[in-house]
Write a protein that holds these residues in place. Structure first.
Motif, mmCIF file in Angstrom:
data_model
loop_
_atom_site.group_PDB
_atom_site.id
_atom_site.type_symbol
_atom_site.label_atom_id
_atom_site.label_comp_id
_atom_site.label_asym_id
_atom_site.label_seq_id
_atom_site.Cartn_x
_atom_site.Cartn_y
_atom_site.Cartn_z
ATOM 1 N N SER A 191 0.856 -1.187 0.000
ATOM 2 C CA SER A 191 0.000 0.000 0.000
ATOM 3 C C SER A 191 0.888 1.231 0.000
ATOM 4 O O SER A 191 2.051 1.176 0.411
ATOM 5 C CB SER A 191 -0.919 0.015 1.237
ATOM 6 N N LEU A 192 0.352 2.338 -0.472
ATOM 7 C CA LEU A 192 1.104 3.583 -0.529
ATOM 8 C C LEU A 192 1.577 3.962 0.873
ATOM 9 O O LEU A 192 0.774 4.083 1.798
ATOM 10 C CB LEU A 192 0.222 4.696 -1.107
ATOM 11 N N HIS A 193 2.884 4.124 1.031
ATOM 12 C CA HIS A 193 3.513 4.455 2.312
ATOM 13 C C HIS A 193 3.236 3.413 3.396
ATOM 14 O O HIS A 193 3.303 3.709 4.590
ATOM 15 C CB HIS A 193 3.079 5.829 2.813
ATOM 16 N N ASN A 194 2.872 2.199 2.967
ATOM 17 C CA ASN A 194 2.535 1.128 3.913
ATOM 18 C C ASN A 194 1.450 1.592 4.888
ATOM 19 O O ASN A 194 1.500 1.333 6.090
ATOM 20 C CB ASN A 194 3.775 0.649 4.684
ATOM 21 N N THR A 223 -10.624 4.549 5.299
ATOM 22 C CA THR A 223 -10.242 5.848 4.749
ATOM 23 C C THR A 223 -9.502 6.725 5.753
ATOM 24 O O THR A 223 -8.899 7.726 5.364
ATOM 25 C CB THR A 223 -11.478 6.593 4.220
ATOM 26 N N ASP A 224 -9.542 6.353 7.028
ATOM 27 C CA ASP A 224 -8.730 7.088 8.004
ATOM 28 C C ASP A 224 -7.239 6.877 7.741
ATOM 29 O O ASP A 224 -6.402 7.589 8.291
ATOM 30 C CB ASP A 224 -9.060 6.639 9.428
ATOM 31 N N ARG A 225 -6.913 5.881 6.905
ATOM 32 C CA ARG A 225 -5.517 5.581 6.591
ATOM 33 C C ARG A 225 -5.166 6.001 5.166
ATOM 34 O O ARG A 225 -4.231 5.476 4.579
ATOM 35 C CB ARG A 225 -5.259 4.083 6.790
ATOM 36 N N SER A 226 -5.905 6.930 4.627
ATOM 37 C CA SER A 226 -5.612 7.417 3.282
ATOM 38 C C SER A 226 -4.462 8.412 3.320
ATOM 39 O O SER A 226 -4.031 8.868 4.391
ATOM 40 C CB SER A 226 -6.852 8.067 2.667
ATOM 41 N N VAL A 227 -3.959 8.747 2.146
ATOM 42 C CA VAL A 227 -2.885 9.734 1.988
ATOM 43 C C VAL A 227 -3.445 10.803 1.048
ATOM 44 O O VAL A 227 -3.183 10.776 -0.159
ATOM 45 C CB VAL A 227 -1.607 9.077 1.424
ATOM 46 N N PRO A 228 -4.254 11.741 1.556
ATOM 47 C CA PRO A 228 -5.129 12.549 0.698
ATOM 48 C C PRO A 228 -4.438 13.470 -0.291
ATOM 49 O O PRO A 228 -4.971 13.691 -1.383
ATOM 50 C CB PRO A 228 -5.972 13.350 1.707
ATOM 51 N N LEU A 229 -3.284 14.025 0.039
ATOM 52 C CA LEU A 229 -2.626 14.914 -0.920
ATOM 53 C C LEU A 229 -2.022 14.123 -2.070
ATOM 54 O O LEU A 229 -2.112 14.522 -3.232
ATOM 55 C CB LEU A 229 -1.557 15.763 -0.224
ATOM 56 N N ALA A 230 -1.397 13.007 -1.766
ATOM 57 C CA ALA A 230 -0.822 12.161 -2.812
ATOM 58 C C ALA A 230 -1.884 11.370 -3.549
ATOM 59 O O ALA A 230 -1.667 10.945 -4.688
ATOM 60 C CB ALA A 230 0.206 11.207 -2.204
ATOM 61 N N ASP A 231 -3.051 11.193 -2.921
ATOM 62 C CA ASP A 231 -4.083 10.317 -3.483
ATOM 63 C C ASP A 231 -5.454 10.943 -3.273
ATOM 64 O O ASP A 231 -6.302 10.396 -2.570
ATOM 65 C CB ASP A 231 -3.993 8.939 -2.808
ATOM 66 N N PRO A 232 -5.720 12.104 -3.890
ATOM 67 C CA PRO A 232 -6.982 12.803 -3.603
ATOM 68 C C PRO A 232 -8.223 12.052 -4.050
ATOM 69 O O PRO A 232 -9.283 12.187 -3.441
ATOM 70 C CB PRO A 232 -6.827 14.131 -4.371
ATOM 71 N N ALA A 233 -8.136 11.250 -5.113
ATOM 72 C CA ALA A 233 -9.304 10.528 -5.609
ATOM 73 C C ALA A 233 -9.529 9.200 -4.896
ATOM 74 O O ALA A 233 -10.575 8.575 -5.075
ATOM 75 C CB ALA A 233 -9.169 10.280 -7.113
#
Length: 336
Positions: free
Chosen positions: A28-31, A52-62
């Motif tokens: 996963s992105l950034h593990n 979704t609490d473990r998302s990376v919103p700036l790198a993965d906005p969609a």
């Protein structure tokens, strides 16, 4: 009510733990590990939710990277189902009213094939790691690349091995995206937030020891993870990477949640097969994070399509293992 005699027994606690451990070993992105596994009401399957609490919103906005990660976890669950002699029947995005529910695996039927993916991929789940180390100058043989292409194709995704012109174009786009990420304080802070100490206490993120060196000749653009802040340990000495990296792209015709989930399954199928062949992979995600560089990743001669990931392939060190969340955290009740 008479039960179908072809149905297997309900999943035991040990079965569920084996499945959750396999799913939780996915990339996963950034593990960030943005998934949650929930037994289905009949006890013979698993529902897979996005965390979704473990998302990376700036790198993965969609949210594409979240879906890709969950797709990779779903593929590991499919592989692990074979270890339990069960046939995995997968439904992606089964309920429009529950957008966080990304997949349901029905494991109620006995397995119908000993090696549904052509070989036993299960041992590769624990052995698969991202390698951020220099690779040798040895090319991955065409026969192996062909197997990886076929594996991606089985999941509805196109894996393309780039020729020299395409490699240099993708290198430049990735280097440009990496410079832009490093120059953006918010993005740099976001990636830096996923760095972890090397004391063994972390359950997610990337230990500093797993970052790897930078390329001495600045040809292979490895992610800097926020420019390594002053409080970080001394950066390891740069090393010379391969002169011309071997790059592949994973592409889909569409660009929505079903395509992202298929990409994740293709990524993990390719990665597990590559691991069995002794081939190391690194995911280059930087150029995916900017709309203009992502669009430029396309090969116009290949027709319409959307590049979802760039993979660097080669031979070299296996890469350091990254920490994993405890099964008790990822396996549980339906999220509220």
């Amino acid at each position: 009510m008479t039960l179908d005699p072809a149905l297997t027994q309900m999943l035991s606690a040990a079965d569920l733990r084996l499945l959750a451990a396999a799913g939780g070993a996915a990339p996963s992105l950034h593990n960030s590990q943005p998934w949650r596994f929930v037994p289905t009401p009949d006890g013979r399957g698993l529902a897979v939710y996005a965390d979704t609490d473990r998302s990376v919103p700036l790198a993965d906005p969609a949210g594409a990277a979240v879906h890709i990660a969950v797709g990779a976890a779903v593929f590991n669950l499919r592989v692990a189902a074979g270890r339990l002699d069960r046939e995995p029947l997968v439904r992606l995005l089964p309920d429009d009213a529950e957008p966080g529910l990304l997949a349901v695996l029905d494991l109620s039927r006995p397995a119908v094939a000993e090696a549904p993916f052509g070989r036993d991929l299960y041992p590769a789940i624990a052995a698969r790691h991202s390698s951020r180390e220099p690779f040798t100058q040895r090319d991955v043989p065409e026969a192996v690349i062909g197997e990886l292409m076929a594996a991606a194709r089985e999941e509805g995704v196109t894996l393309a091995a780039l020729e020299e012109e395409g490699v240099r174009r993708v290198q430049e786009l990735t280097a440009d995206a990496e410079r832009r990420n490093a120059a953006d304080p918010a993005r740099a802070a976001e990636s830096r937030a996923w760095l972890r100490p090397d004391d063994g206490t972390a359950e997610d993120g990337i230990p500093r020891s797993a970052l790897g060196p930078q390329d001495h000749d600045a040809r292979v653009p490895m992610r800097e993870f926020g420019g390594r802040p002053p409080e970080a340990p001394e950066q390891p000495p740069s090393q010379r990477f391969e002169a011309l990296p071997q790059l592949c792209t994973l592409s889909t015709r569409g660009d929505g949640p079903p395509d992202w989930l298929r990409t994740g399954q293709a990524l993990e199928r390719v990665w597990l097969l590559a691991t069995l062949h002794g081939v190391r992979l690194t995911v280059w995600h930087q150029a995916i994070e900017w709309p203009d560089t992502r669009w430029a990743l396309r090969d116009p001669a290949a027709g319409p399509g959307h590049v979802q990931l760039v993979l660097r392939a080669g031979y070299g060190p296996p890469g350091a293992a990254t920490p994993r969340r405890a099964v008790e955290e990822t396996l549980g009740e339906r999220p509220s």
